[in-house]
Design a protein around this motif. Structure first.
Motif, mmCIF file in Angstrom:
data_model
loop_
_atom_site.group_PDB
_atom_site.id
_atom_site.type_symbol
_atom_site.label_atom_id
_atom_site.label_comp_id
_atom_site.label_asym_id
_atom_site.label_seq_id
_atom_site.Cartn_x
_atom_site.Cartn_y
_atom_site.Cartn_z
ATOM 1 N N SER A 47 -4.163 -13.946 -4.612
ATOM 2 C CA SER A 47 -3.976 -15.236 -4.347
ATOM 3 C C SER A 47 -5.340 -15.642 -5.207
ATOM 4 C CB SER A 47 -3.322 -15.538 -3.161
ATOM 5 O OG SER A 47 -3.984 -16.973 -2.593
ATOM 6 N N PRO A 48 -5.991 -16.953 -5.620
ATOM 7 C CA PRO A 48 -6.987 -16.948 -5.849
ATOM 8 C C PRO A 48 -7.373 -17.118 -4.777
ATOM 9 C CG PRO A 48 -5.232 -19.022 -5.987
ATOM 10 C CD PRO A 48 -4.771 -17.635 -5.553
ATOM 11 N N MET A 49 -7.272 -17.265 -3.627
ATOM 12 C CA MET A 49 -8.083 -17.065 -2.503
ATOM 13 C C MET A 49 -8.526 -16.162 -1.941
ATOM 14 S SD MET A 49 -5.497 -19.760 0.484
ATOM 15 C CE MET A 49 -7.102 -19.868 1.454
ATOM 16 N N TRP A 50 -8.180 -14.664 -2.811
ATOM 17 C CA TRP A 50 -8.478 -13.745 -2.125
ATOM 18 C C TRP A 50 -9.122 -13.190 -3.401
ATOM 19 C CZ3 TRP A 50 -5.129 -15.380 1.473
ATOM 20 C CH2 TRP A 50 -4.104 -14.844 0.779
ATOM 21 N N PRO A 51 -9.968 -13.558 -4.482
ATOM 22 C CA PRO A 51 -9.216 -13.061 -5.585
ATOM 23 C C PRO A 51 -10.729 -11.971 -6.226
ATOM 24 C CG PRO A 51 -11.507 -14.974 -5.165
ATOM 25 C CD PRO A 51 -10.516 -14.950 -4.253
ATOM 26 N N GLY A 52 -9.744 -10.760 -6.846
ATOM 27 C CA GLY A 52 -10.429 -9.853 -7.076
ATOM 28 C C GLY A 52 -9.832 -8.411 -6.072
ATOM 29 N N GLU A 53 -9.420 -8.888 -5.878
ATOM 30 C CA GLU A 53 -8.575 -7.947 -4.086
ATOM 31 C C GLU A 53 -6.957 -8.329 -4.380
ATOM 32 O OE1 GLU A 53 -9.846 -8.424 -0.094
ATOM 33 O OE2 GLU A 53 -11.654 -9.709 -1.365
ATOM 34 N N ALA A 54 -6.204 -7.660 -3.981
ATOM 35 C CA ALA A 54 -5.114 -7.203 -3.464
ATOM 36 C C ALA A 54 -4.675 -5.893 -2.643
ATOM 37 C CB ALA A 54 -4.458 -8.082 -4.636
ATOM 38 N N HIS A 55 -4.001 -6.385 -1.585
ATOM 39 C CA HIS A 55 -3.691 -5.473 -0.230
ATOM 40 C C HIS A 55 -2.318 -5.269 -0.709
ATOM 41 C CE1 HIS A 55 -1.950 -4.304 4.065
ATOM 42 N NE2 HIS A 55 -3.276 -3.159 3.674
ATOM 43 N N SER A 56 -1.988 -3.647 -0.413
ATOM 44 C CA SER A 56 -1.101 -3.783 -1.289
ATOM 45 C C SER A 56 0.100 -2.561 -0.572
ATOM 46 C CB SER A 56 -0.189 -2.743 -1.973
ATOM 47 O OG SER A 56 -0.825 -3.262 -3.517
ATOM 48 N N LEU A 57 1.499 -3.374 -0.148
ATOM 49 C CA LEU A 57 2.155 -2.345 0.879
ATOM 50 C C LEU A 57 4.067 -1.342 -0.327
ATOM 51 C CD1 LEU A 57 2.646 -4.335 3.598
ATOM 52 C CD2 LEU A 57 1.372 -2.777 3.788
ATOM 53 N N LYS A 58 3.924 -0.432 -0.342
ATOM 54 C CA LYS A 58 5.172 0.188 -0.441
ATOM 55 C C LYS A 58 6.679 -0.334 0.174
ATOM 56 C CE LYS A 58 6.438 4.560 -2.425
ATOM 57 N NZ LYS A 58 6.753 6.005 -1.359
ATOM 58 N N MET A 59 7.138 -1.498 -1.639
ATOM 59 C CA MET A 59 8.339 -1.253 -0.784
ATOM 60 C C MET A 59 9.283 -0.472 -1.111
ATOM 61 S SD MET A 59 8.324 -5.410 -2.032
ATOM 62 C CE MET A 59 8.344 -4.476 -4.164
ATOM 63 N N GLU A 60 10.264 -0.502 0.160
ATOM 64 C CA GLU A 60 11.833 0.125 0.315
ATOM 65 C C GLU A 60 12.685 -0.758 -0.286
ATOM 66 O OE1 GLU A 60 11.982 3.572 1.109
ATOM 67 O OE2 GLU A 60 9.683 3.956 1.734
ATOM 68 N N LYS A 61 12.457 -1.727 -0.237
ATOM 69 C CA LYS A 61 13.739 -2.239 -0.408
ATOM 70 C C LYS A 61 13.530 -4.186 -0.294
ATOM 71 C CE LYS A 61 18.900 -2.298 0.380
ATOM 72 N NZ LYS A 61 19.676 -3.152 0.723
ATOM 73 N N ILE A 62 13.842 -4.222 -1.093
ATOM 74 C CA ILE A 62 13.610 -6.669 -0.647
ATOM 75 C C ILE A 62 15.512 -6.804 -0.568
ATOM 76 C CG2 ILE A 62 14.004 -8.333 -2.544
ATOM 77 C CD1 ILE A 62 11.986 -7.133 -4.549
ATOM 78 N N LEU A 63 15.064 -7.268 0.710
ATOM 79 C CA LEU A 63 16.040 -7.984 1.253
ATOM 80 C C LEU A 63 16.301 -8.768 1.238
ATOM 81 C CD1 LEU A 63 14.720 -6.130 4.826
ATOM 82 C CD2 LEU A 63 16.815 -4.977 3.333
ATOM 83 N N PHE A 64 15.770 -10.038 0.895
ATOM 84 C CA PHE A 64 16.160 -11.455 1.135
ATOM 85 C C PHE A 64 14.542 -12.024 0.004
ATOM 86 C CE2 PHE A 64 15.718 -15.809 1.257
ATOM 87 C CZ PHE A 64 16.554 -16.547 1.554
ATOM 88 N N GLN A 65 15.399 -13.155 -0.973
ATOM 89 C CA GLN A 65 14.553 -13.485 -1.777
ATOM 90 C C GLN A 65 15.138 -15.102 -2.464
ATOM 91 O OE1 GLN A 65 14.097 -10.831 -5.542
ATOM 92 N NE2 GLN A 65 11.877 -11.616 -5.704
ATOM 93 N N GLY A 66 14.557 -16.356 -1.635
ATOM 94 C CA GLY A 66 15.326 -17.459 -1.555
ATOM 95 C C GLY A 66 13.538 -18.325 -2.296
ATOM 96 N N LYS A 67 14.225 -19.487 -2.965
ATOM 97 C CA LYS A 67 13.440 -20.506 -3.185
ATOM 98 C C LYS A 67 13.806 -22.193 -2.756
ATOM 99 C CE LYS A 67 11.319 -23.029 -6.988
ATOM 100 N NZ LYS A 67 10.525 -23.206 -6.528
#
Ligand code: AAT
Length: 272
Positions: free
Chosen positions: A10-30
């Motif tokens: 995000s531009p709210m924290w430029p130059g860094e990104a915290h990452s988490l290992k994903m097992e499975k995407i359970l839901f995606q919607g808009k």
């Protein structure tokens, strides 16, 4: 971006990104307001993401939800009427419900999809909605407050997302003024107020606005949340003119009974 990992960019924290290992995407919607995603992580349980920003994980949500709720509610005697803005996952409601003195809990969340997704994937968090004292309004917190009669609430908790997107106005001066109006004399507000490592300019603005608007006390508090940017998040804790509130010496500790139900507190206690 590492394949199979979620990175919070995000531009709210430029130059860094915290990452988490994903097992499975359970839901995606808009929804009408934002992209909503839920995934199963390897080490933090299920994770709720809005517009690419982590809102909570099952492992560390307690530190945020307990602090944003009990810092204000334990600071005044007998809170009865409480308003939550945002917080559509239900976690803050779950925490407010521990307070036996509370008679009415109103919540105004802008995005119904957040509520539905939480009920489907985060039952231990959405359990907050099951309390009979809760009334949900789906709508914009800014508009909701305009219709609240003066002096209605003992406490307002603003559990909002970051100021890019639908929550932008929740960080602006007119919003704080309408919160102050909705509170009784000596009432308290606690708002999500970002990180001192990343957002000092935002915090300085909020503090300056709150010093003008809240004639009681104006304080900044913070807690650790490993999955929020920089590993911590702050809160603006203010009170309106009236009986003075000393947030550093809470007068209304949770009783053994409140904190040792079937869901004991995990993070907040009187010493914290
Ligand atoms: N308790 C989990 C943490 C959150 S949730 C923030 C909620 O605020 C979201 O459900 C979002 O839909 C809602 N929201 C955003 N704007 C408004 C608005 N104008 N009126 C009402 N509700 C709103 C916060 C996570 C903090 C993340 C830190 N990086």
């Amino acid at each position: 971006v590492i394949p199979g990992w979620f990175s919070e960019i995000s531009p709210m924290w430029p130059g860094e990104a915290h990452s988490l290992k994903m097992e499975k995407i359970l839901f995606q919607g808009k929804s009408d307001y934002q992209n909503v995603m839920v995934f199963q992580s390897s080490t933090y349980g299920k994770v709720l993401v809005l517009d690419g920003v982590i809102q909570l994980t099952e492992r560390d949500e307690c530190a945020y939800q307990e602090m944003i709720t009990h810092l204000p509610l334990c600071s005044i005697p007998n809170p009865k009427k409480v308003l939550v803005i945002g917080g559509g996952d239900g976690g803050v409601l779950r925490e407010v419900a521990r307070h036996a003195s509370v008679e009415k809990i109103d919540i105004c969340e802008i995005d119904k999809m957040v509520v539905d997704v939480s009920k489907q994937f985060f039952p231990d968090i959405a359990v907050g909605f099951e309390d009979p004292r809760v009334t949900l309004t789906v709508g914009d917190g800014v508009a909701f407050l305009k219709d609240v009669p003066e002096g209605t609430y003992d406490a307002v908790i603003v559990d909002s997302s970051d100021p890019i997107g639908p929550a932008q106005e929740l960080f602006e001066k007119p919003f704080f003024a309408s919160v102050a109006k909705a509170l009784r004399p000596g009432g308290v507000v606690c708002t999500q107020a970002e990180s001192i490592w990343l957002h000092m300019h935002i915090i300085e603005d909020i503090v300056a606005n709150c010093r003008q608007i809240f004639k009681g006390s104006v304080n900044y508090a913070w807690t650790t949340v490993p999955t929020y940017p920089s590993g911590m998040i702050g809160f603006m804790l203010c009170s309106t003119e009236g009986p003075l509130v000393d947030f550093k010496h809470p007068v209304n500790p949770l009783s053994e009974n409140d904190s040792q139900q079937s869901r004991p507190l995990k993070f907040y206690n009187s010493e914290v």
